[in-house]
Design an enzyme around this catalytic site. Structure first.
Site, PDB file in Angstrom:
ATOM      1  N   LYS A  59     -22.507  -5.973 -27.303  1.00 53.95           N
ATOM      2  CA  LYS A  59     -22.316  -4.602 -26.824  1.00 53.95           C
ATOM      3  C   LYS A  59     -21.319  -4.608 -25.654  1.00 53.95           C
ATOM      4  O   LYS A  59     -20.984  -5.680 -25.117  1.00 53.95           O
ATOM      5  CB  LYS A  59     -23.670  -4.037 -26.398  1.00 53.95           C
ATOM      6  CG  LYS A  59     -24.669  -3.914 -27.558  1.00 53.95           C
ATOM      7  CD  LYS A  59     -26.030  -3.443 -27.063  1.00 53.95           C
ATOM      8  CE  LYS A  59     -27.015  -3.280 -28.195  1.00 53.95           C
ATOM      9  NZ  LYS A  59     -28.348  -2.814 -27.715  1.00 53.95           N
ATOM     10  N   TYR A  99     -27.620   4.474 -35.156  1.00 53.58           N
ATOM     11  CA  TYR A  99     -28.872   4.695 -34.423  1.00 53.58           C
ATOM     12  C   TYR A  99     -29.546   6.012 -34.807  1.00 53.58           C
ATOM     13  O   TYR A  99     -30.260   6.607 -33.994  1.00 53.58           O
ATOM     14  CB  TYR A  99     -28.616   4.620 -32.909  1.00 53.58           C
ATOM     15  CG  TYR A  99     -28.445   3.192 -32.427  1.00 53.58           C
ATOM     16  CD1 TYR A  99     -29.461   2.259 -32.590  1.00 53.58           C
ATOM     17  CD2 TYR A  99     -27.266   2.774 -31.824  1.00 53.58           C
ATOM     18  CE1 TYR A  99     -29.307   0.941 -32.157  1.00 53.58           C
ATOM     19  CE2 TYR A  99     -27.111   1.459 -31.385  1.00 53.58           C
ATOM     20  CZ  TYR A  99     -28.142   0.560 -31.557  1.00 53.58           C
ATOM     21  OH  TYR A  99     -28.001  -0.743 -31.132  1.00 53.58           O
ATOM     22  N   ASN A 162     -28.798  -4.376 -22.715  1.00 55.08           N
ATOM     23  CA  ASN A 162     -29.385  -5.612 -23.246  1.00 55.08           C
ATOM     24  C   ASN A 162     -28.415  -6.452 -24.082  1.00 55.08           C
ATOM     25  O   ASN A 162     -28.811  -7.235 -24.932  1.00 55.08           O
ATOM     26  CB  ASN A 162     -30.699  -5.320 -23.984  1.00 55.08           C
ATOM     27  CG  ASN A 162     -30.504  -4.437 -25.197  1.00 55.08           C
ATOM     28  OD1 ASN A 162     -29.379  -4.028 -25.490  1.00 55.08           O
ATOM     29  ND2 ASN A 162     -31.572  -4.144 -25.900  1.00 55.08           N
ATOM     30  N   HIS A 165     -26.790  -6.717 -30.149  1.00 57.67           N
ATOM     31  CA  HIS A 165     -27.525  -6.133 -31.281  1.00 57.67           C
ATOM     32  C   HIS A 165     -27.616  -7.165 -32.392  1.00 57.67           C
ATOM     33  O   HIS A 165     -26.672  -7.930 -32.611  1.00 57.67           O
ATOM     34  CB  HIS A 165     -26.783  -4.895 -31.815  1.00 57.67           C
ATOM     35  CG  HIS A 165     -27.292  -4.449 -33.160  1.00 57.67           C
ATOM     36  ND1 HIS A 165     -28.404  -3.645 -33.306  1.00 57.67           N
ATOM     37  CD2 HIS A 165     -26.858  -4.730 -34.418  1.00 57.67           C
ATOM     38  CE1 HIS A 165     -28.630  -3.443 -34.596  1.00 57.67           C
ATOM     39  NE2 HIS A 165     -27.705  -4.087 -35.295  1.00 57.67           N
ATOM     40  N   GLU A 176     -25.883  -2.318 -42.468  1.00 58.45           N
ATOM     41  CA  GLU A 176     -25.087  -2.353 -41.232  1.00 58.45           C
ATOM     42  C   GLU A 176     -23.757  -3.077 -41.432  1.00 58.45           C
ATOM     43  O   GLU A 176     -22.733  -2.664 -40.874  1.00 58.45           O
ATOM     44  CB  GLU A 176     -25.907  -3.010 -40.114  1.00 58.45           C
ATOM     45  CG  GLU A 176     -27.076  -2.131 -39.686  1.00 58.45           C
ATOM     46  CD  GLU A 176     -27.916  -2.725 -38.568  1.00 58.45           C
ATOM     47  OE1 GLU A 176     -27.622  -3.848 -38.108  1.00 58.45           O
ATOM     48  OE2 GLU A 176     -28.873  -2.056 -38.150  1.00 58.45           O
TER      49      GLU A 176
HETATM   50  N1  UDP Z   1     -33.053   1.249 -25.940  1.00 56.84           N
HETATM   51  C1  UDP Z   1     -33.085   1.806 -24.669  1.00 56.84           C
HETATM   52  N2  UDP Z   1     -34.301   2.207 -24.161  1.00 56.84           N
HETATM   53  C2  UDP Z   1     -35.460   2.062 -24.856  1.00 56.84           C
HETATM   54  C3  UDP Z   1     -35.421   1.491 -26.142  1.00 56.84           C
HETATM   55  C4  UDP Z   1     -34.199   1.096 -26.653  1.00 56.84           C
HETATM   56  O1  UDP Z   1     -32.059   1.964 -24.024  1.00 56.84           O
HETATM   57  O2  UDP Z   1     -36.534   2.422 -24.331  1.00 56.84           O
HETATM   58  C5  UDP Z   1     -31.763   0.838 -26.503  1.00 56.84           C
HETATM   59  C6  UDP Z   1     -31.500  -0.676 -26.378  1.00 56.84           C
HETATM   60  O3  UDP Z   1     -30.116  -0.842 -26.119  1.00 56.84           O
HETATM   61  C7  UDP Z   1     -31.842  -1.164 -27.761  1.00 56.84           C
HETATM   62  C8  UDP Z   1     -31.354  -0.014 -28.618  1.00 56.84           C
HETATM   63  O4  UDP Z   1     -31.720   1.152 -27.884  1.00 56.84           O
HETATM   64  O5  UDP Z   1     -31.200  -2.394 -28.055  1.00 56.84           O
HETATM   65  C9  UDP Z   1     -31.925   0.062 -30.004  1.00 56.84           C
HETATM   66  O6  UDP Z   1     -33.331   0.049 -29.918  1.00 56.84           O
HETATM   67  P1  UDP Z   1     -34.204  -0.788 -30.944  1.00 56.84           P
HETATM   68  O7  UDP Z   1     -35.620  -0.340 -30.784  1.00 56.84           O
HETATM   69  O8  UDP Z   1     -33.596  -0.707 -32.306  1.00 56.84           O
HETATM   70  O9  UDP Z   1     -34.110  -2.280 -30.368  1.00 56.84           O
HETATM   71  P2  UDP Z   1     -33.291  -3.560 -30.860  1.00 56.84           P
HETATM   72  O10 UDP Z   1     -33.334  -3.565 -32.361  1.00 56.84           O
HETATM   73  O11 UDP Z   1     -31.886  -3.461 -30.322  1.00 56.84           O
HETATM   74  O12 UDP Z   1     -34.020  -4.730 -30.271  1.00 56.84           O
HETATM   75 MG    MG Z   2     -32.915  -2.080 -33.753  1.00 58.55          MG
END
Ligand code: UDP
Ligand code: MG
Length: 201
Positions: A59, A99, A162, A165, A176
């Protein structure tokens, strides 16, 4: 340098930890059981494996922190094969599609704004169980809970920044990859190294 140290024999405590990991891995990977067998590619003279691919994306914060090389290094050292990679400024409409499931979450506007803030690096990695293993390698979504040794655990401390992805299921990975790459962009290549018996049919 290679780590040639001899691993200690499992003690009962360590053994239960290992069994716990195996169980967790089984739960995390359980969606694989429902994937059609189209991807199964039998090998001659070696164990068969599923030719799996996944989308991994560094990211914008990961690019800013010069972490692209670290990410590639971890996936290469694991033995996975890089078959696609590009730097791109993600278009908002593609991010919105990516998303879509999170569109009603309170953090969604900030998430799209963060991911639009600069270029990211999208990659396609290939290998046995690469979807599940990638998720383990990147760590928990919430960086504060991500274990040391994982990418999020080592390089970030907040869920909203974080770093990386990775697709969370085999079916999701296929969708994807099609979303972020043209069909002719990922390039399969022959493996001539010591893993060839695992990779070649
Ligand atoms: N995210 C966030 N706040 C939250 C949950 C998710 O900013 O409370 C963001 C974070 O960047 C995350 C992304 O949304 O990586 C997608 O969320 P997902 O639950 O799909 O997590 P991932 O698959 O990335 O672990
Ligand atoms: Mg995810």
């Amino acid at each position: 340098m290679e780590n040639n140290s001899v691993q200690p024999a499992p003690t009962p405590g360590r053994l239960s930890g290992l069994l716990g990991c195996a169980l967790l891995r089984e739960v995390l990977c359980s969606s694989r059981a429902w994937v059609p067998s189209l991807l199964v590619r039998p090998c001659l003279g070696g164990p068969s494996w599923t030719r799996e691919r996944t989308l991994v994306a560094v990211k914008p914060d990961g690019v800013q922190l010069r972490l692209v090389g670290d990410v590639i290094r971890r996936f290469e050292r694991k033995g996975f094969k890089l078959v696609g990679m590009k730097m791109l400024q993600a278009p908002e409409n593609v991010l919105a599609e990516h998303y879509h499931d999170l569109r009603r979450k309170p953090f969604y506007p900030a998430l799209i704004s963060y991911l639009s803030s600069g270029p990211g690096v999208a990659m396609v990695w290939e290998g046995p169980n690469v979807v599940c293993t990638s998720r383990a390698m990147i760590g928990h979504t919430d960086s504060a809970e991500a274990a040391p040794g994982t990418i999020r655990g080592d390089f970030s401390f907040h869920i909203s920044r974080n770093i990386i992805h990775a697709s969370d299921s085999v079916e999701g990975a296929q969708r994807e990859i099609q979303r972020w790459f043209q069909s002719n962009e990922p390039v399969g290549w022959a493996d001539e190294g010591h893993r060839s018996s695992l990779y070649t049919a």
